[in-house]
Every structure is written in structure tokens, then in C-alpha cells.
Design a protein around this motif. Structure first.
Motif, PDB file in Angstrom:
ATOM      1  N   UNK A 176     112.601  38.191  31.787  1.00 54.13           N
ATOM      2  CA  UNK A 176     113.893  37.537  31.521  1.00 54.13           C
ATOM      3  C   UNK A 176     115.161  38.067  31.504  1.00 54.13           C
ATOM      4  N   UNK A 177     115.081  39.440  30.791  1.00 54.17           N
ATOM      5  CA  UNK A 177     116.012  40.121  30.707  1.00 54.17           C
ATOM      6  C   UNK A 177     116.767  40.656  32.152  1.00 54.17           C
ATOM      7  N   UNK A 178     115.631  41.147  32.865  1.00 50.86           N
ATOM      8  CA  UNK A 178     115.889  41.578  34.174  1.00 50.86           C
ATOM      9  C   UNK A 178     116.615  40.433  35.296  1.00 50.86           C
ATOM     10  N   UNK A 179     116.282  39.167  34.882  1.00 51.13           N
ATOM     11  CA  UNK A 179     116.802  38.008  35.412  1.00 51.13           C
ATOM     12  C   UNK A 179     118.213  37.613  35.149  1.00 51.13           C
ATOM     13  N   UNK A 180     118.485  38.163  33.979  1.00 53.05           N
ATOM     14  CA  UNK A 180     119.865  38.169  33.664  1.00 53.05           C
ATOM     15  C   UNK A 180     120.165  37.344  32.526  1.00 53.05           C
ATOM     16  N   UNK A 181     119.027  36.959  31.724  1.00 50.41           N
ATOM     17  CA  UNK A 181     119.154  36.048  30.431  1.00 50.41           C
ATOM     18  C   UNK A 181     120.223  36.577  29.581  1.00 50.41           C
ATOM     19  N   UNK A 182     120.531  38.058  29.564  1.00 46.57           N
ATOM     20  CA  UNK A 182     121.502  38.445  28.401  1.00 46.57           C
ATOM     21  C   UNK A 182     122.978  38.164  28.684  1.00 46.57           C
ATOM     22  N   UNK A 183     122.882  37.968  29.931  1.00 46.64           N
ATOM     23  CA  UNK A 183     124.618  37.770  30.345  1.00 46.64           C
ATOM     24  C   UNK A 183     125.263  36.824  29.575  1.00 46.64           C
ATOM     25  N   UNK A 184     124.557  35.830  29.335  1.00 52.21           N
ATOM     26  CA  UNK A 184     125.157  34.535  28.322  1.00 52.21           C
ATOM     27  C   UNK A 184     124.599  34.740  27.112  1.00 52.21           C
ATOM     28  N   UNK A 185     123.996  35.893  26.350  1.00 51.92           N
ATOM     29  CA  UNK A 185     123.525  35.979  24.899  1.00 51.92           C
ATOM     30  C   UNK A 185     124.551  36.904  24.421  1.00 51.92           C
ATOM     31  N   UNK A 186     125.542  36.560  23.760  1.00 46.15           N
ATOM     32  CA  UNK A 186     126.399  37.440  23.001  1.00 46.15           C
ATOM     33  C   UNK A 186     126.266  37.400  21.415  1.00 46.15           C
ATOM     34  N   UNK A 187     125.649  36.570  20.733  1.00 48.52           N
ATOM     35  CA  UNK A 187     125.258  36.290  19.516  1.00 48.52           C
ATOM     36  C   UNK A 187     124.490  37.414  18.890  1.00 48.52           C
ATOM     37  N   UNK A 188     124.934  38.329  18.045  1.00 48.95           N
ATOM     38  CA  UNK A 188     124.252  39.480  17.596  1.00 48.95           C
ATOM     39  C   UNK A 188     122.879  39.087  16.979  1.00 48.95           C
ATOM     40  N   UNK A 189     122.805  37.945  16.248  1.00 48.76           N
ATOM     41  CA  UNK A 189     121.571  37.533  15.430  1.00 48.76           C
ATOM     42  C   UNK A 189     120.687  36.777  16.431  1.00 48.76           C
ATOM     43  N   UNK A 190     121.080  36.602  17.715  1.00 51.52           N
ATOM     44  CA  UNK A 190     120.141  36.052  18.694  1.00 51.52           C
ATOM     45  C   UNK A 190     119.684  37.354  19.315  1.00 51.52           C
ATOM     46  N   UNK A 191     120.657  38.303  19.877  1.00 53.80           N
ATOM     47  CA  UNK A 191     120.226  39.449  20.682  1.00 53.80           C
ATOM     48  C   UNK A 191     119.331  40.238  19.974  1.00 53.80           C
ATOM     49  N   UNK A 192     119.174  40.552  18.634  1.00 50.28           N
ATOM     50  CA  UNK A 192     118.424  41.195  18.044  1.00 50.28           C
ATOM     51  C   UNK A 192     117.011  41.099  18.105  1.00 50.28           C
ATOM     52  N   UNK A 193     116.797  39.606  18.381  1.00 46.73           N
ATOM     53  CA  UNK A 193     115.468  38.894  18.727  1.00 46.73           C
ATOM     54  C   UNK A 193     114.484  39.667  19.790  1.00 46.73           C
ATOM     55  N   UNK A 194     115.634  39.933  20.928  1.00 46.42           N
ATOM     56  CA  UNK A 194     115.097  40.428  22.021  1.00 46.42           C
ATOM     57  C   UNK A 194     114.286  41.944  21.874  1.00 46.42           C
ATOM     58  N   UNK A 195     114.947  42.626  21.004  1.00 49.72           N
ATOM     59  CA  UNK A 195     114.648  44.005  20.897  1.00 49.72           C
ATOM     60  C   UNK A 195     113.216  43.975  19.846  1.00 49.72           C
ATOM     61  N   UNK A 196     113.565  43.050  18.794  1.00 52.27           N
ATOM     62  CA  UNK A 196     112.254  42.830  17.906  1.00 52.27           C
ATOM     63  C   UNK A 196     111.189  42.400  18.666  1.00 52.27           C
ATOM     64  N   UNK A 197     111.091  41.334  19.686  1.00 51.81           N
ATOM     65  CA  UNK A 197     109.966  41.002  20.213  1.00 51.81           C
ATOM     66  C   UNK A 197     109.417  41.980  21.307  1.00 51.81           C
ATOM     67  N   UNK A 198     110.572  42.872  22.053  1.00 49.71           N
ATOM     68  CA  UNK A 198     110.071  43.901  22.875  1.00 49.71           C
ATOM     69  C   UNK A 198     109.192  45.059  22.067  1.00 49.71           C
TER      70      UNK A 198
END
Length: 333
Positions: free
Chosen positions: A125-147
Motif C-alpha cells: 500500500x505504501x508503494x502504491x502511494x497511500x502515504x501521500x494522503x496521510x499526514x496525521x502523525x498519530x495515524x502515520x506511526x501505525x504504518x511503522x508499528x505494523x511494519x
């Protein structure tokens, strides 16, 4: 140190919206688990526990969960076998990754249930560009935790390894309670949910999912992410309509245009901090551009886990409005 063969679960945020449902659920399990509840204020936490709870299976430990040495020692001292991680705040990234390491170092934890957020946070999903529209830090941190869980945790069979399940809720019903005064005094629902629609979730359903996956201990639900919430997505106008019907008066909806979102950011900053005001605005911008919810397949997976359909948002609105209105005054004959 515990010598019981029953599981012992460490529960973060035990006095929160999820925790107050989760603790009774766990204590009611036939496996007779014990719970370890780390807190910065033991007296306050004790006051929130159900009066009927078996205190012999509740261990309240005062300390700072941002201190990994405190966490590691607590896990070892109580021979914790399962952990529920519900973390937020300015230091969420540090706290989450340090917690994972403390779990690894403890050598006793076998399963972790991590509270994330609904959505596909995978590498693909990250490679497909999902983070382009994710700016909120409390949401973005979930990407790293899940990874970290997917790609950086040893298998349970190895030293320091553990199994895990991700519980991923949508937007809490209970957020609406913060709008009470605006609804009652100004006929205004002031949360900018946007025009694309967002799924809503009952915290009791989240707690049920967490309880079931802790008890499951990674057998069926290990290595899975389960979304929790409604299949239907509610726009700002949908929510205003529901509250209008429930309260018997016309409710206006907060818009999600640039001007209104900037105003919302300033109001949020005045109540919390400038950083959190911006963070919330960025989250609501994503709701407006993308919406927030799950697929039919993800919804059905949730039903399998919960063993029932999720609670109704419409019923929550109706019941809450009745509670706010108070008992009806009998008319004089």
C-alpha cells in the motif's frame, strides 16, 4: 512471581474507553486470567474498576509506560504471557518501539494484540502511494508499528519472539459525546467528518475483539489484522440527520472545506496543543479526500471474530439522545 498456569495479560490504557469494557470481559473468561494494569495513578485507576471485579486477579502497577525498564521489569515480575498495546500521545513512536523491545527482552510474553487503525498499511500500500494522503502523525506511526510486527519480529518459536494480532478500529461512536454542548446548545455537530463518509465503531466491540484475540493466543488470529466497525460510511450530513431525528431539532453539520478545517485546527490547538491541532486537521483532511472504512470481506472477517454483527451507530445516537433528554415529565391531567 506468578506460578499459575492461567494466562496473565498486561493491559495498557486500562481506564480508557476500551479498557473499561475489556477488563470485565477478561476477568469473566473461564481460563481465569490475571490482569496487570500499569498506570501513572494507581488510586484513580482503582476507582474505575468494577466493584464486582475479582481483585485477587488484578495487579495495578504504578509507573511510566514510556520507561522501557519499568515495562520490562513489570512483564518479568508478573510473568506476563499476553499484552494489549493501546498507545497514543506525542511520544507514541518511541513508546511503541520501546515496548516491543521490552516484550522481546522479557522472554515471557507469547502474544501481543496491537491497537492500530482501519486501513491497508502494508508495504504494498505504501508503494502504491497511500502515504501521500496521510499526514496525521498519530495515524502515520501505525504504518511503522505494523511494519515492525510484520517484518521485524522473530517467530514465537525463537528466543524473544512472539505472535501478534492487529485490531484496527474505525472512528469511535463515543467521539460524538465531545459534541454534546454544541449539539444541545447550538444545534451543531462540530466534528468535520467530511463528505466521503466514515465507518463508526462501538468501543465495546473493540474490547470484545481484543479479548477474543488475547484468549486465542495467536492460534487462529495470529498474524492477522482485523478491522472493527460498521460497513456503512456516514458523511457529515448523514450524522447531522441522525442527530436531528434523535434530538427532534435541526442539526447543522461541520463542513470540511479549507476555511472550516483551519478554524477547527485553531480550536483544537487551544484545547490541546498546536501540534495536536494540526494533527487532527490533517486526519480530517484525509477523511474528506478518501473517506474511512472497510471492505465487505473485511467486515465479514470482523463478524467471524466477534461472533456477532457490530453494534449499531444509529442505536447509539438514539440511546444517547434519550439519555441527554432525561426522564420524561408526566403531563398533568
Amino acid at each position: 512471581m506468578s506460578t499459575s498456569t492461567s494466562p496473565t495479560f498486561l493491559i495498557t490504557a486500562a481506564s480508557g474507553n476500551i479498557g473499561k469494557h475489556l477488563i470485565p470481559l477478561l476477568l469473566s473468561q473461564p481460563s481465569n486470567p490475571s490482569v496487570v494494569l500499569p498506570t501513572s495513578n494507581a488510586e484513580r485507576l482503582y476507582s474505575t474498576l468494577p466493584s464486582t471485579a475479582d481483585r485477587s486477579r488484578i495487579n495495578v502497577v504504578e509507573g511510566n509506560i514510556q520507561d522501557p525498564e519499568f515495562v520490562e521489569q513489570t512483564l518479568k515480575t508478573h510473568s506476563v504471557t499476553g499484552v494489549f498495546l493501546c498507545l497514543t500521545g506525542d511520544n507514541e513512536l518511541f513508546t511503541t518501539l520501546n515496548f516491543f523491545d521490552a516484550i522481546k527482552q522479557s522472554g515471557c510474553v507469547k502474544h501481543v494484540v496491537y491497537l492500530s487503525a482501519c486501513g491497508d498499511f502494508s508495504i504494498g500500500a505504501i508503494q502504491r502511494g497511500v502515504l501521500q494522503d496521510i499526514g496525521a502523525a498519530h495515524v502515520a506511526i501505525k504504518f511503522m508499528a505494523e511494519a515492525k510486527l510484520y517484518h521485524g519480529v522473530r517467530p514465537r518459536s525463537e528466543n524473544g519472539g512472539f505472535s501478534w494480532t492487529i485490531i484496527a478500529p474505525t472512528l469511535f461512536f463515543s467521539n460524538d459525546l465531545r459534541c454534546k454542548q454544541a449539539l444541545l446548545d447550538h444545534s451543531f455537530f462540530d466534528e468535520p467528518l467530511g463528505s466521503k463518509g466514515v465507518s463508526r465503531v462501538d468501543t465495546g466491540d473493540i474490547a470484545l475483539g481484543v479479548a477474543k484475540t488475547l484468549i486465542d493466543d495467536g492460534q487462529r488470529w495470529g498474524g492477522k489484522k482485523v478491522m472493527i466497525g460498521s460497513l456503512e460510511r456516514y458523511t457529515n450530513q448523514d450524522v447531522a440527520t441522525l442527530w436531528s431525528k434523535a434530538l427532534g431539532k435541526q442539526i447543522r453539520a461541520q463542513m470540511s472545506d479549507e476555511v472550516n478545517l483551519k478554524t477547527y485546527e485553531k480550536e483544537s490547538a487551544s484545547k490541546a496543543s498546536a501540534a495536536w491541532g494540526r494533527d487532527l486537521r490533517l486526519m480530517y483532511e484525509t477523511f474528506e479526500s478518501q473517506g474511512f472504512g472497510m471492505t465487505e470481506e473485511e467486515y465479514q472477517e470482523q463478524v467471524k471474530l466477534l461472533g456477532k454483527e457490530p453494534e449499531s451507530y444509529e442505536k447509539f445516537v438514539e440511546d444517547t439522545a434519550k439519555e441527554w433528554s432525561g426522564p420524561a415529565v408526566p403531563s398533568k391531567s
